[in-house]
Write an enzyme that holds these catalytic residues in place. Structure first.
Site, PDB file in Angstrom:
ATOM      1  N   CYS A 201       0.869  -1.177   0.000  1.00  0.00           N
ATOM      2  CA  CYS A 201       0.000   0.000   0.000  1.00  0.00           C
ATOM      3  C   CYS A 201       0.901   1.221   0.000  1.00  0.00           C
ATOM      4  CB  CYS A 201      -0.988  -0.018   1.164  1.00  0.00           C
ATOM      5  SG  CYS A 201      -0.247   0.097   2.804  1.00  0.00           S
TER       6      CYS A 201
ATOM      7  N   ASN B  54       2.596   1.505   4.127  1.00  0.00           N
ATOM      8  CA  ASN B  54       2.875   0.273   4.870  1.00  0.00           C
ATOM      9  C   ASN B  54       2.565   0.412   6.357  1.00  0.00           C
ATOM     10  OD1 ASN B  54       5.675  -1.856   5.663  1.00  0.00           O
ATOM     11  ND2 ASN B  54       3.691  -2.514   4.969  1.00  0.00           N
TER      12      ASN B  54
ATOM     13  N   CYS C  69      -1.134   0.677   7.371  1.00  0.00           N
ATOM     14  CA  CYS C  69      -2.536   0.302   7.611  1.00  0.00           C
ATOM     15  C   CYS C  69      -2.910  -0.971   6.859  1.00  0.00           C
ATOM     16  CB  CYS C  69      -3.491   1.413   7.171  1.00  0.00           C
ATOM     17  SG  CYS C  69      -3.260   2.971   8.007  1.00  0.00           S
ATOM     18  N   ARG C  70      -3.220  -0.800   5.587  1.00  0.00           N
ATOM     19  CA  ARG C  70      -3.786  -1.892   4.802  1.00  0.00           C
ATOM     20  C   ARG C  70      -2.836  -3.071   4.619  1.00  0.00           C
ATOM     21  NH1 ARG C  70      -5.374   1.619  -0.262  1.00  0.00           N
ATOM     22  NH2 ARG C  70      -3.408   2.556   0.375  1.00  0.00           N
ATOM     23  N   SER C  71      -1.615  -2.798   4.188  1.00  0.00           N
ATOM     24  CA  SER C  71      -0.717  -3.927   3.903  1.00  0.00           C
ATOM     25  C   SER C  71      -0.298  -4.695   5.166  1.00  0.00           C
ATOM     26  CB  SER C  71       0.477  -3.493   3.057  1.00  0.00           C
ATOM     27  OG  SER C  71       1.211  -2.454   3.655  1.00  0.00           O
TER      28      SER C  71
ATOM     29  N   ASP D 186      -7.694   3.613   1.400  1.00  0.00           N
ATOM     30  CA  ASP D 186      -6.758   3.949   2.472  1.00  0.00           C
ATOM     31  C   ASP D 186      -7.511   4.580   3.642  1.00  0.00           C
ATOM     32  OD1 ASP D 186      -4.643   4.682   4.055  1.00  0.00           O
ATOM     33  OD2 ASP D 186      -3.521   5.652   2.442  1.00  0.00           O
TER      34      ASP D 186
END
Length: 157
Positions: free
Chosen positions: A7, A10, A12-14, A125
């Site tokens: 993402c 690096n 939150c999402r990933s 995001d």
């Protein structure tokens, strides 16, 4: 099977996706699987995952000890699949891959492509939002995508 989640930063999402897939790898005893995560930007390198992401993972019985890092050229050669979270991630990942010599053999895919077609396949995001609602949405999309990915590929590795 080596899977990298990417993402923007690096945080939150990933890292959430990495934690979800690690849990599935352990539960399904996929001994030859490995996962990691990285960001397209280096501004968060060396930090822990964002606090709301860690809180959400904890609420679901998961945790991450991931320390943020930026994606490297080597990642394109070392991973079988690199997952982006949104259209911007995908554009950047493809641009990097197109410039590599020799060409990398990894697949670059949108993680949300494993969701049902009628669902929003873009995992947005949540970093710049308030509260937990956007994190909850991203987590559910990530979890469902990872479960479907494992279901379809568990015997391929």
């Amino acid at each position: 099977m080596k899977v990298l989640f990417v993402c923007l930063g690096n945080t939150c999402r990933s890292p959430m996706a990495e934690a979800v897939l690690k849990d599935l790898i352990n539960k399904k005893q996929l001994l030859n699987w490995h996962t990691d995560s990285a960001g397209l930007r280096d501004w968060n390198v060396g930090m822990q995952a964002q606090g709301r992401a860690q809180t959400l993972l904890h609420q679901h019985g998961l945790k991450t000890d991931h320390i943020t890092r930026a994606i490297t050229v080597e990642d394109f050669y070392n991973f079988d699949i690199i997952f982006g979270m949104d259209d911007n991630n995908m554009t950047e990942l493809r641009l990097i891959a197109e410039q590599l010599e020799p060409p990398a053999k990894c697949q670059i895919k949108l993680l949300g492509s494993y969701l049902n077609p009628e669902q929003d396949q873009i995992i947005r995001d949540p970093y710049f939002t308030k509260g937990m609602a956007s994190f909850d949405t991203a987590y559910m999309q990530i979890k469902e995508s990872c479960e479907r990915f494992v279901e379809l590929h568990r015997d391929a590795a």
